[in-house]
Design a protein around this motif. Structure first.
Motif, PDB file in Angstrom:
ATOM      1  N   ASN A 173       0.844  -1.194   0.000  1.00 45.93           N
ATOM      2  CA  ASN A 173       0.000   0.000   0.000  1.00 45.93           C
ATOM      3  C   ASN A 173       0.884   1.251   0.000  1.00 45.93           C
ATOM      4  OD1 ASN A 173      -1.432   2.278   1.636  1.00 45.93           O
ATOM      5  ND2 ASN A 173      -3.092   0.935   0.960  1.00 45.93           N
ATOM      6  N   HIS A 174       0.726   2.116  -1.020  1.00 45.94           N
ATOM      7  CA  HIS A 174       1.591   3.286  -1.169  1.00 45.94           C
ATOM      8  C   HIS A 174       1.440   4.284  -0.024  1.00 45.94           C
ATOM      9  CE1 HIS A 174       2.251   2.812  -5.803  1.00 45.94           C
ATOM     10  NE2 HIS A 174       2.819   1.871  -5.094  1.00 45.94           N
ATOM     11  N   ASP A 175       0.212   4.540   0.387  1.00 44.70           N
ATOM     12  CA  ASP A 175      -0.003   5.518   1.459  1.00 44.70           C
ATOM     13  C   ASP A 175       0.679   5.059   2.743  1.00 44.70           C
ATOM     14  OD1 ASP A 175      -1.465   7.145  -0.201  1.00 44.70           O
ATOM     15  OD2 ASP A 175      -3.404   6.334   0.411  1.00 44.70           O
ATOM     16  N   MET A 176       0.541   3.783   3.050  1.00 47.46           N
ATOM     17  CA  MET A 176       1.169   3.250   4.254  1.00 47.46           C
ATOM     18  C   MET A 176       2.685   3.316   4.140  1.00 47.46           C
ATOM     19  SD  MET A 176       0.635  -0.434   6.058  1.00 47.46           S
ATOM     20  CE  MET A 176      -1.003   0.073   6.575  1.00 47.46           C
ATOM     21  N   LEU A 177       3.213   2.961   2.968  1.00 45.61           N
ATOM     22  CA  LEU A 177       4.657   2.989   2.770  1.00 45.61           C
ATOM     23  C   LEU A 177       5.198   4.405   2.904  1.00 45.61           C
ATOM     24  CD1 LEU A 177       7.348   1.725   1.987  1.00 45.61           C
ATOM     25  CD2 LEU A 177       6.659   1.893  -0.413  1.00 45.61           C
ATOM     26  N   MET A 178       4.554   5.371   2.261  1.00 39.79           N
ATOM     27  CA  MET A 178       5.010   6.760   2.341  1.00 39.79           C
ATOM     28  C   MET A 178       4.942   7.269   3.781  1.00 39.79           C
ATOM     29  SD  MET A 178       6.058   7.790  -0.624  1.00 39.79           S
ATOM     30  CE  MET A 178       5.977   9.580  -0.598  1.00 39.79           C
ATOM     31  N   ASN A 179       3.917   6.831   4.512  1.00 36.90           N
ATOM     32  CA  ASN A 179       3.803   7.220   5.924  1.00 36.90           C
ATOM     33  C   ASN A 179       4.968   6.683   6.739  1.00 36.90           C
ATOM     34  OD1 ASN A 179       2.697   6.136   8.797  1.00 36.90           O
ATOM     35  ND2 ASN A 179       1.792   8.130   8.318  1.00 36.90           N
ATOM     36  N   ARG A 180       5.316   5.415   6.507  1.00 36.55           N
ATOM     37  CA  ARG A 180       6.429   4.810   7.261  1.00 36.55           C
ATOM     38  C   ARG A 180       7.757   5.480   6.913  1.00 36.55           C
ATOM     39  NH1 ARG A 180       2.199   3.335   8.622  1.00 36.55           N
ATOM     40  NH2 ARG A 180       1.537   1.277   9.385  1.00 36.55           N
ATOM     41  N   VAL A 181       7.977   5.755   5.639  1.00 36.76           N
ATOM     42  CA  VAL A 181       9.219   6.419   5.239  1.00 36.76           C
ATOM     43  C   VAL A 181       9.253   7.837   5.800  1.00 36.76           C
ATOM     44  CG1 VAL A 181      10.628   7.217   3.292  1.00 36.76           C
ATOM     45  CG2 VAL A 181       9.432   5.018   3.141  1.00 36.76           C
ATOM     46  N   GLY A 182       8.103   8.514   5.735  1.00 32.72           N
ATOM     47  CA  GLY A 182       8.024   9.902   6.180  1.00 32.72           C
ATOM     48  C   GLY A 182       8.248  10.100   7.668  1.00 32.72           C
ATOM     49  N   ARG A 183       8.147   9.038   8.451  1.00 35.61           N
ATOM     50  CA  ARG A 183       8.419   9.161   9.886  1.00 35.61           C
ATOM     51  C   ARG A 183       9.884   9.504  10.148  1.00 35.61           C
ATOM     52  NH1 ARG A 183       5.226   3.782  12.200  1.00 35.61           N
ATOM     53  NH2 ARG A 183       3.099   4.483  11.684  1.00 35.61           N
ATOM     54  N   LYS A 184      10.762   9.126   9.227  1.00 33.34           N
ATOM     55  CA  LYS A 184      12.185   9.389   9.416  1.00 33.34           C
ATOM     56  C   LYS A 184      12.756  10.352   8.381  1.00 33.34           C
ATOM     57  CE  LYS A 184      13.404   5.146  11.844  1.00 33.34           C
ATOM     58  NZ  LYS A 184      13.782   5.859  13.079  1.00 33.34           N
ATOM     59  N   ILE A 185      12.162  10.377   7.193  1.00 35.87           N
ATOM     60  CA  ILE A 185      12.677  11.228   6.118  1.00 35.87           C
ATOM     61  C   ILE A 185      11.789  12.461   6.004  1.00 35.87           C
ATOM     62  CG2 ILE A 185      13.304  11.349   3.685  1.00 35.87           C
ATOM     63  CD1 ILE A 185      14.952   9.350   5.359  1.00 35.87           C
ATOM     64  N   LYS A 186      12.347  13.639   6.322  1.00 37.68           N
ATOM     65  CA  LYS A 186      11.565  14.883   6.338  1.00 37.68           C
ATOM     66  C   LYS A 186      11.824  15.761   5.120  1.00 37.68           C
ATOM     67  CE  LYS A 186       9.959  13.606  10.309  1.00 37.68           C
ATOM     68  NZ  LYS A 186       8.578  13.074  10.381  1.00 37.68           N
ATOM     69  N   PHE A 197       8.348   7.830  -8.119  1.00 38.49           N
ATOM     70  CA  PHE A 197       8.863   6.515  -8.490  1.00 38.49           C
ATOM     71  C   PHE A 197       7.798   5.448  -8.288  1.00 38.49           C
ATOM     72  CE2 PHE A 197      13.432   8.000  -7.810  1.00 38.49           C
ATOM     73  CZ  PHE A 197      13.782   7.844  -9.144  1.00 38.49           C
ATOM     74  N   LEU A 198       7.090   5.516  -7.169  1.00 38.41           N
ATOM     75  CA  LEU A 198       6.070   4.515  -6.875  1.00 38.41           C
ATOM     76  C   LEU A 198       4.909   4.580  -7.858  1.00 38.41           C
ATOM     77  CD1 LEU A 198       5.914   4.797  -2.973  1.00 38.41           C
ATOM     78  CD2 LEU A 198       6.967   2.971  -4.299  1.00 38.41           C
ATOM     79  N   ARG A 199       4.576   5.786  -8.314  1.00 39.64           N
ATOM     80  CA  ARG A 199       3.402   5.964  -9.174  1.00 39.64           C
ATOM     81  C   ARG A 199       3.760   6.125 -10.651  1.00 39.64           C
ATOM     82  NH1 ARG A 199       2.634   9.497  -4.871  1.00 39.64           N
ATOM     83  NH2 ARG A 199       3.198  11.260  -6.215  1.00 39.64           N
ATOM     84  N   ALA A 200       4.980   5.741 -11.027  1.00 38.47           N
ATOM     85  CA  ALA A 200       5.439   5.977 -12.411  1.00 38.47           C
ATOM     86  C   ALA A 200       4.670   5.161 -13.438  1.00 38.47           C
ATOM     87  CB  ALA A 200       6.932   5.674 -12.512  1.00 38.47           C
ATOM     88  N   GLY A 201       4.049   4.091 -13.013  1.00 39.00           N
ATOM     89  CA  GLY A 201       3.298   3.260 -13.946  1.00 39.00           C
ATOM     90  C   GLY A 201       4.124   2.102 -14.468  1.00 39.00           C
ATOM     91  N   ILE A 202       3.435   1.197 -15.146  1.00 40.43           N
ATOM     92  CA  ILE A 202       4.061  -0.007 -15.701  1.00 40.43           C
ATOM     93  C   ILE A 202       3.731  -0.076 -17.181  1.00 40.43           C
ATOM     94  CG2 ILE A 202       4.157  -2.530 -15.576  1.00 40.43           C
ATOM     95  CD1 ILE A 202       3.099  -2.175 -12.638  1.00 40.43           C
TER      96      ILE A 202
END
Length: 446
Positions: A173-186, A197-202
């Motif tokens: 889940n992108h929202d969950m992943l971005m939330n977890r990364v955002g806890r440390k990366i400001k 990168f996550l939403r670039a498409g296939i």
């Protein structure tokens, strides 16, 4: 970026340099990501990994002069927030069980940027990852993971809870992943680029079709291993809080308990946690609770505390060797043995830490017979077969008897004449490695 380590490309103008410096101060992590030293290290890593072109068709060889000519423009777009990655190229890899593994190959430029980002953000997460997470981490390995499982078994934890995550890399889940990364990366610029990168498409090069990527972290990019560990670190911490013994390598998870009753309770609770909290799908058909001897973890199983190669792993091995010893391949035997050796050495260095000396003898025997079939097929005509056998030390009478036989390559490979000519020693002189020797070297090298 100075790919040649000789001169450092500069900005196109004083105005551009001034604007960029202002942005660099605003986004310190993006500054670090795009620094010359970090980009050089990223480029070295991408080149070492080789890899196929992305959807734009640009190879690694083409990318270097392109970057030397256009890096300053790319860097400016990145700092201004105007850079948009290309869609990843979809590659479908058949799985041994009949399913498919979907890979996403980013363009070379995007692979470079992902690797540069990976190098910058990994230090924020690596120190807090579980010591029992072994996948895609410096200083960690699959061998350490199976050794830890053996240690748990020796302590009496002989019931395994195998949790199978269905298409894990496609379901993140992108929202969950971005939330977890955002806890440390400001750093907002870096987070924005990660989201792109996550939403670039296939994209499918063959059909020209494009698919949105509203979930998942496609396997094939430098960021996907780290991002998968970030998501599953929450599961690791849950298992640790519950004081459960476990080992995880990417999405391959095994939990060890002392009874089936406890195992069933753990399976229900952890499956619910994964589904509700992490929003991932647990494959109930492949998840199980039972003796460790029935588990398959990283290609191994555990029998009476000992490490053994799983039956499915052996089937995959034999299927691959059959392809590499295809008697209708039509290439020189020296080249065929070289390609076979590359596979045997890689497979052996990984799997032959397991018990199985007798197994290696049997596999060596089978592999040599496969190669005898290849030689016999290549000689084709009876006259060539007779001459080749005599040349390799077979008596004329036996060579004629073998050469004119109506037996096929499989039956012929077992006959006396062919085993004299294409002996174990002959194949060793041609360079064929022995799994038995490799096993002995691994277990008794000291």
């Amino acid at each position: 970026m100075n790919l040649n380590h000789k001169t450092s490309p500069c900005c196109d103008s004083d105005t551009q340099r001034s604007d960029m410096n202002h942005t660099l101060n605003e986004y310190p992590l993006m500054t670090l990501m795009l620094s010359d030293d970090n980009m050089k290290a990223a480029w070295k890593h991408v080149k070492a990994n080789k890899g196929a072109p992305g959807i734009d068709g640009m190879s690694l060889e083409d990318a270097e002069p392109f970057l030397l000519a256009h890096w300053q423009g790319i860097k400016a777009k990145l700092m201004e927030g105007h850079y948009f990655p290309l869609a990843v190229r979809r590659v479908i890899i058949p799985k041994p069980d009949g399913g498919e593994r979907l890979l996403g190959i980013p363009a070379v430029i995007d692979r470079l940027l992902q690797q540069a980002m990976n190098q910058v953000i990994t230090p924020y997460f690596e120190p807090v990852f579980s010591s029992h997470s072994y996948g895609y981490r410096a200083g960690k390995s699959a061998h350490q993971a199976v050794t830890h499982v053996q240690d748990c078994i020796s302590q009496g934890y002989k019931t395994a809870v195998d949790i199978d995550l269905s298409k894990f890399f496609d379901e993140v889940n992108h929202d969950m992943l971005m939330n977890r990364v955002g806890r440390k990366i400001k750093d907002k610029a870096l987070m924005q680029l990660l989201g792109r990168f996550l939403r670039a498409g296939i994209a499918e090069a063959e059909t020209g079709l494009w698919f949105p990527s509203d979930k998942g972290v496609p396997q094939g990019g430098p960021l996907s291993p780290l991002l998968s560990n970030i998501i599953l670190d929450e599961l690791d911490k849950k298992l640790t809080r519950e004081r459960l013994h476990f080992a995880r390598y990417a999405d391959d998870i095994i939990i060890l308990v002392k009874s089936k009753f406890i195992g069933n309770k753990v399976k229900v609770a952890i499956s619910h946690y994964i589904s509700k909290r992490l929003k991932l799908i647990v494959n109930e058909n492949k998840s199980r609770v039972g003796p460790v001897s029935g588990s398959k973890f990283l290609g191994f199983t555990f029998y009476r505390g000992g490490l053994q190669i799983h039956a499915k792993t052996l089937k995959i091995f034999k299927d691959k060797v059959r392809i590499l010893t295809n008697r209708n391949w039509g290439i020189a035997m020296g080249k065929q043995i070289h390609k076979l050796n590359l596979y045997l050495r890689g497979w052996g260095n990984y799997f032959l830490i397991a018990k199985g000396y007798q197994l290696t003898i049997e596999l060596d025997h089978w592999i040599r017979r496969r190669l005898r079939m290849c030689y016999w097929r290549q000689w084709r005509k009876p006259r060539t077969k007779v001459r080749s056998l005599i040349k390799l030390g077979v008596s004329e009478r036996l060579a004629i008897f073998c050469g004119i036989t109506s037996k096929g390559p499989c039956r012929s490979s077992k006959t006396k004449g062919i085993n004299i000519a294409i002996s174990n020693e002959f194949l060793a002189r041609q360079g064929l490695i022995s799994l038995k020797d490799l096993w002995i070297n691994i277990h008794y090298s000291s």
